[in-house]
Design an enzyme around this catalytic site. Sequence first.
Site, PDB file in Angstrom:
ATOM      1  N   ASP A  38      -6.407   5.344   1.298  1.00  0.00           N
ATOM      2  CA  ASP A  38      -6.426   3.983   0.374  1.00  0.00           C
ATOM      3  C   ASP A  38      -7.899   3.735   1.152  1.00  0.00           C
ATOM      4  OD1 ASP A  38      -4.137   2.215   0.391  1.00  0.00           O
ATOM      5  OD2 ASP A  38      -6.180   0.757   1.924  1.00  0.00           O
ATOM      6  N   HIS A  85       0.737  -1.197  -0.152  1.00  0.00           N
ATOM      7  CA  HIS A  85      -0.070   0.003  -0.098  1.00  0.00           C
ATOM      8  C   HIS A  85       0.981   1.133   0.492  1.00  0.00           C
ATOM      9  CE1 HIS A  85      -3.829  -2.121   0.438  1.00  0.00           C
ATOM     10  NE2 HIS A  85      -2.706  -2.887   1.207  1.00  0.00           N
TER      11      HIS A  85
HETATM   12 BR1  BUP Z   1       9.503  -8.237  -0.761  1.00  0.00          BR
HETATM   13  C1  BUP Z   1       9.895  -6.915  -1.418  1.00  0.00           C
HETATM   14  N1  BUP Z   1      12.150  -5.291  -1.943  1.00  0.00           N
HETATM   15  O1  BUP Z   1      12.511  -7.495  -0.773  1.00  0.00           O
HETATM   16  P1  BUP Z   1       2.997  -6.826  -3.721  1.00  0.00           P
HETATM   17  C2  BUP Z   1       8.869  -5.604  -2.075  1.00  0.00           C
HETATM   18  N2  BUP Z   1       9.156  -4.688  -2.530  1.00  0.00           N
HETATM   19  O2  BUP Z   1      10.873  -4.136  -3.441  1.00  0.00           O
HETATM   20  P2  BUP Z   1       2.830  -7.650  -1.103  1.00  0.00           P
HETATM   21  C3  BUP Z   1      11.330  -4.259  -2.440  1.00  0.00           C
HETATM   22  O3  BUP Z   1       7.190  -4.216  -2.736  1.00  0.00           O
HETATM   23  P3  BUP Z   1      -0.342  -6.883  -1.109  1.00  0.00           P
HETATM   24  C4  BUP Z   1      11.393  -6.750  -1.586  1.00  0.00           C
HETATM   25  O4  BUP Z   1       9.047  -3.960  -5.594  1.00  0.00           O
HETATM   26  C5  BUP Z   1       6.726  -4.282  -4.421  1.00  0.00           C
HETATM   27  O5  BUP Z   1       6.811  -2.321  -4.797  1.00  0.00           O
HETATM   28  C6  BUP Z   1       7.938  -4.883  -4.207  1.00  0.00           C
HETATM   29  O6  BUP Z   1       4.046  -5.075  -2.801  1.00  0.00           O
HETATM   30  C7  BUP Z   1       8.910  -4.137  -2.940  1.00  0.00           C
HETATM   31  O7  BUP Z   1       3.193  -7.455  -2.555  1.00  0.00           O
HETATM   32  C8  BUP Z   1       6.510  -3.840  -2.950  1.00  0.00           C
HETATM   33  O8  BUP Z   1       3.258  -6.257  -4.693  1.00  0.00           O
HETATM   34  C9  BUP Z   1       5.272  -5.280  -1.886  1.00  0.00           C
HETATM   35  O9  BUP Z   1       1.807  -5.591  -4.213  1.00  0.00           O
HETATM   36  O10 BUP Z   1       1.722  -6.732  -0.890  1.00  0.00           O
HETATM   37  O11 BUP Z   1       3.998  -6.525  -0.490  1.00  0.00           O
HETATM   38  O12 BUP Z   1       2.213  -8.608  -0.217  1.00  0.00           O
HETATM   39  O13 BUP Z   1      -0.657  -7.596  -0.844  1.00  0.00           O
HETATM   40  O14 BUP Z   1      -0.335  -5.270  -0.348  1.00  0.00           O
HETATM   41  O15 BUP Z   1      -0.184  -6.590  -2.516  1.00  0.00           O
END
Ligand code: BUP
Length: 454
Positions: free
Chosen positions: A115, A18
Site C-alpha cells: 500500500d 485500502h
Molecule cells: Br460505509 C460502507 N458498505 O456500509 P471508499 C462501505 N462499504 O460495502 P472510505 C460497504 O467500503 P478512503 C458500507 O463499497 C467501498 O468499497 C464500499 O471505500 C465499502 O471510502 C469501501 O469509497 C469504502 O474509498 O475510504 O471508506 O472513505 O478514505 O480510504 O477512500
Amino acid sequence: GDLRVPHVALLPSAGMGHLTPFLRLAALLASHDVSVTFITPNPTVSLAESQSLSNFLMAFPQITRKQLHLLPLDESCANSEDPFYYHFELIRRSSHLLSPLLSSLSPPLSAMITDMSFTSTVLPITDSLGLPNYIFFTSSAKMLTLYVSFHTMLGPNHTIKDDLQVPGLGPIPKSRMPPPLLQESNNLLKTFFIENGKKMTESSGILVNTYESIESETLAALNEGKVLRKLPSVISIGPLAPCFFETSQQLQWLNNQATGSVLYVIFGSRTAMSREQIRELGDGLVRSGCRFLWAVKDKKVDIEDDEKLTEVLGEELLERVKKNGLAMKNWLNQEEILSHPAIGGFLSHCGWNSLSEALWNGVRVLAWPQHGDQKVNADLMERIGLGTWDKSWGWGDRETVVKAEDIAQTVSEIMGNDLLKLQALHIRDEARRAVGDDGSSTKSLAALIDTWKK
Ligand code: BUP
C-alpha cells in the site's frame, strides 16, 4: 523453458478504503494463476475490516494469510487525529517484523505489492531482500500526481503556496487538496505524504485502480515524466472488479422499489457528519420527494457507532424518513446495492472505491466530498460526465451546514437528469471493456505478471 508460477505478497493498509481494493487485486491475481500471500496487520481498526477479511479468506482458500502482529499501542503517542491514520503509523512501527516474515515464505517471493502509505517503510526492507516492490496506489491517478509532487512544492515552514500545475493537465487547486496538507504544522497525513511521496520513485512500479479511458492524459503525463522526471511505470489495472464473497443480505424494501428510482446515500467507512448536518440531510432527502436508501453514520469507527437511529435523527424526522425511504445504521455490501436495478443515483463522498463501484454499475453520482482525496476525485467524476458536484457545499465539515432546501433541490435535479443517466451507462460499458478480454487494464496486468515469471 518452464515458466515458474509467480508468488506475490500483498500488504494492505488500515481501513476498508485500502483493504477492499487489495482484496479485489488478490482475487484477480489468483485468477491469473499467481500464488498470493495476503499479509494482514492485526488487529484491524474496524469490525468491517476483520469481517470482510475472514469472509474473503473463506471464499478464497488458495490465498495464504500471514498475520503481522502489531506492537501494542503506545499510550504516550495516543492519537488525537484520525484513528485510521494512526493505524498506518502503528503498522509502520511494526514493520521490522516484516523482514523475517517475508524471507520465511516458501516458495520464495517473486514480488511484493505494498500500500502507498508504507512506501518509505517497506522499500528498504524489500530492497535488502532483493525483492521487486510495487506500490499499489488506492486512489485516482490524478491524486497520484499530487502524492508524488507534494514534497517538491513545500515552501518555508513546510507550507504550500501554489496550486499543483502539471503541463498539459488541469491544475489541482490548493482548495481541493486534503486540508491537513495545507496546515503549517506537521500532522500524520502530511508526514506520510512527504515521506512516501519521495520514495515512490524507488519502487519497481506503481499500480493504480483506474483505466485509460477516464484518466488517459494523467496516466500519459505520469509515464512521460511530466509530473516527476524519475518515476517508475504507472500501470492502470482497474477498475478492479468487485468479487462477491459476502453472504448477500437481500433488502426487501429495495426489491419493492421501481427501477432506477432510489438514491443511495452513503459517505464511506470513515466519515461521520455532525448531528446537525445529519438531520438537515434527512430533512432534505424527505423534501426532495425522491425515494432513498440512507446509511447513517454517526461515528468514524464502526465499533463506536452504537447510538440508535431514533436518537440520531429524532423521532419526528425518523417518521418522515420512513415514509419516503429507508435509513439504517448497519453495514451493507455497498457494491451489491449499487448493482441493484432499483438504484438510480448515488449521493457519495467520492472515496475512490465508491466511485469505481458507481462507474462499474453505471450509477449517476451527486458528489459531496468530506475529506482527503475526495474533492480531487469529485472533480474527475464530474469531468467524465458521471455526475454533478455542488462546490458550495464545501467539505461537509462541522463549520458549514448545508441546508435541507439546497439538498432537496439538488437531489431532485440529479434524479431527474436523464442525460447523466445515459452517460453513466456508457461509462459502465467502457469500464467493463477496460478489464475485459483485450482491455487496456487486462493487457497491462498480464504484461506485469509475465515479468514475474522470468
Ligand atoms: Br460505509 C460502507 N458498505 O456500509 P471508499 C462501505 N462499504 O460495502 P472510505 C460497504 O467500503 P478512503 C458500507 O463499497 C467501498 O468499497 C464500499 O471505500 C465499502 O471510502 C469501501 O469509497 C469504502 O474509498 O475510504 O471508506 O472513505 O478514505 O480510504 O477512500
